[in-house]
Design a protein around this motif. Structure first.
Motif, PDB file in Angstrom:
ATOM      1  N   ARG A  81      15.938  38.775  -2.854  1.00 29.37           N
ATOM      2  CA  ARG A  81      16.926  37.526  -2.994  1.00 29.37           C
ATOM      3  C   ARG A  81      18.122  38.207  -3.624  1.00 29.37           C
ATOM      4  O   ARG A  81      19.193  38.180  -3.034  1.00 29.37           O
ATOM      5  CB  ARG A  81      16.489  36.641  -3.795  1.00 29.37           C
ATOM      6  N   GLY A  82      18.091  39.166  -4.799  1.00 31.61           N
ATOM      7  CA  GLY A  82      19.103  39.859  -5.511  1.00 31.61           C
ATOM      8  C   GLY A  82      19.874  40.723  -4.567  1.00 31.61           C
ATOM      9  O   GLY A  82      21.200  41.096  -4.380  1.00 31.61           O
ATOM     10  N   ASP A  83      18.980  41.468  -3.628  1.00 25.81           N
ATOM     11  CA  ASP A  83      19.460  42.385  -2.778  1.00 25.81           C
ATOM     12  C   ASP A  83      20.222  41.606  -1.477  1.00 25.81           C
ATOM     13  O   ASP A  83      21.440  42.278  -1.200  1.00 25.81           O
ATOM     14  CB  ASP A  83      18.297  43.194  -2.102  1.00 25.81           C
ATOM     15  N   PHE A  84      19.647  40.860  -1.107  1.00 24.48           N
ATOM     16  CA  PHE A  84      20.351  39.697  -0.017  1.00 24.48           C
ATOM     17  C   PHE A  84      22.212  39.361  -0.643  1.00 24.48           C
ATOM     18  O   PHE A  84      22.735  39.389   0.173  1.00 24.48           O
ATOM     19  CB  PHE A  84      19.578  38.585   0.290  1.00 24.48           C
ATOM     20  N   LEU A  85      21.790  38.876  -1.652  1.00 23.29           N
ATOM     21  CA  LEU A  85      23.198  38.426  -2.214  1.00 23.29           C
ATOM     22  C   LEU A  85      24.285  39.381  -2.476  1.00 23.29           C
ATOM     23  O   LEU A  85      25.044  39.205  -2.295  1.00 23.29           O
ATOM     24  CB  LEU A  85      22.898  37.674  -3.838  1.00 23.29           C
ATOM     25  N   ASP A  86      23.524  40.511  -3.118  1.00 21.74           N
ATOM     26  CA  ASP A  86      24.463  41.621  -3.134  1.00 21.74           C
ATOM     27  C   ASP A  86      25.097  42.152  -1.895  1.00 21.74           C
ATOM     28  O   ASP A  86      26.625  42.304  -1.720  1.00 21.74           O
ATOM     29  CB  ASP A  86      23.895  42.634  -3.790  1.00 21.74           C
ATOM     30  N   HIS A  87      24.379  42.327  -0.831  1.00 23.86           N
ATOM     31  CA  HIS A  87      25.157  42.628   0.654  1.00 23.86           C
ATOM     32  C   HIS A  87      25.964  41.557   1.055  1.00 23.86           C
ATOM     33  O   HIS A  87      26.929  41.794   1.703  1.00 23.86           O
ATOM     34  CB  HIS A  87      24.085  43.150   1.426  1.00 23.86           C
ATOM     35  N   ALA A  88      25.518  40.240   0.783  1.00 19.73           N
ATOM     36  CA  ALA A  88      26.319  39.276   1.384  1.00 19.73           C
ATOM     37  C   ALA A  88      27.618  39.186   0.683  1.00 19.73           C
ATOM     38  O   ALA A  88      28.848  39.171   1.205  1.00 19.73           O
ATOM     39  CB  ALA A  88      25.695  37.802   1.146  1.00 19.73           C
ATOM     40  N   VAL A  89      27.669  39.343  -0.835  1.00 20.11           N
ATOM     41  CA  VAL A  89      29.004  39.461  -1.509  1.00 20.11           C
ATOM     42  C   VAL A  89      29.759  40.818  -0.968  1.00 20.11           C
ATOM     43  O   VAL A  89      31.145  40.501  -1.060  1.00 20.11           O
ATOM     44  CB  VAL A  89      28.447  39.544  -2.938  1.00 20.11           C
ATOM     45  N   ASP A  90      29.141  41.854  -0.770  1.00 16.20           N
ATOM     46  CA  ASP A  90      29.736  42.950  -0.445  1.00 16.20           C
ATOM     47  C   ASP A  90      30.782  42.721   0.645  1.00 16.20           C
ATOM     48  O   ASP A  90      31.805  43.075   1.071  1.00 16.20           O
ATOM     49  CB  ASP A  90      29.010  44.328  -0.198  1.00 16.20           C
ATOM     50  N   ARG A  91      30.054  42.108   1.826  1.00 11.27           N
ATOM     51  CA  ARG A  91      30.850  41.691   3.154  1.00 11.27           C
ATOM     52  C   ARG A  91      32.065  40.694   2.915  1.00 11.27           C
ATOM     53  O   ARG A  91      32.801  40.933   3.315  1.00 11.27           O
ATOM     54  CB  ARG A  91      29.850  41.342   4.142  1.00 11.27           C
TER      55      ARG A  91
END
Length: 198
Positions: A81-91
């Protein structure tokens, strides 16, 4: 990409800050969301042509982006979940910052769109590799750390020495490079995944 390969070398500088963050009970998600806020502010500042403050906001984004993963690793609380959030935020951060630069008229919108699509495609193919079972792939010419450093360095130079070549500012040529290298990186990642999957 170049700078992402040196993340381990930055560990000696990041570790004391990670320790302080954990003592202050700051979570990885705090830094991820702070990075998102900083990128949104950077986009607005570039749109308003406040380049110095825009560059400083990008620096805050870069710092928070480095801290979220480091804190998660130290706290041993890494999660999908944290990894998913991180990559969504990066985009979203890429979109906010690059759009702010061209929407405010610092760069022609055609070049801004070219840069943005190149960056997003390179990022997409890096994570899509994981979706097809290859594992996340960060290979290629231009990574996110490289882009953030270029925005900060070129942004400062552009303010101190406002030069123009063939009708484009230094920021304009930087976005041209983002587009060109982004699409080259996309091709490199596509080719790698294509050779690897069956």
């Amino acid at each position: 990409m170049t700078l992402d390969q040196y993340r381990s070398h930055a560990k000696v500088y990041i570790d004391p800050l990670v320790t302080i963050a954990i003592r202050c009970r700051l979570t990885p998600n705090f830094f991820t969301l702070a990075a998102l806020a900083a990128s949104a502010v950077a986009g607005i500042l570039f749109y308003l042509r406040l380049e110095l403050w825009g560059v400083l906001a990008v620096a805050v984004n870069a710092f928070c982006d480095a801290m979220d993963g480091a804190v998660a690793r130290e706290m041993k609380c890494q999660s999908k979940r944290g990894d998913f959030l991180d990559h969504a935020v990066d985009r979203y951060a890429d979109i906010f910052i690059i759009t702010g630069i061209f929407a405010g008229g610092l760069v022609p919108w055609q070049i801004g769109v070219f840069a943005l699509t190149g960056v997003l495609m390179a990022s997409y193919l890096g994570t899509q590799a994981q979706a097809v079972g290859v594992g996340r792939y960060y290979g290629g010419l231009l990574g996110r750390a490289d882009r953030l450093v270029m925005i900060m360095v070129v942004g400062i130079i552009d303010m101190l020495v406002p030069l123009s070549f063939y009708g484009l500012s230094l920021l304009g040529w930087m976005l041209v490079l983002f587009g060109v290298f982004g699409y080259i990186t996309s091709f490199q990642r596509f080719a790698y995944v294509w050779r690897t999957v069956e």
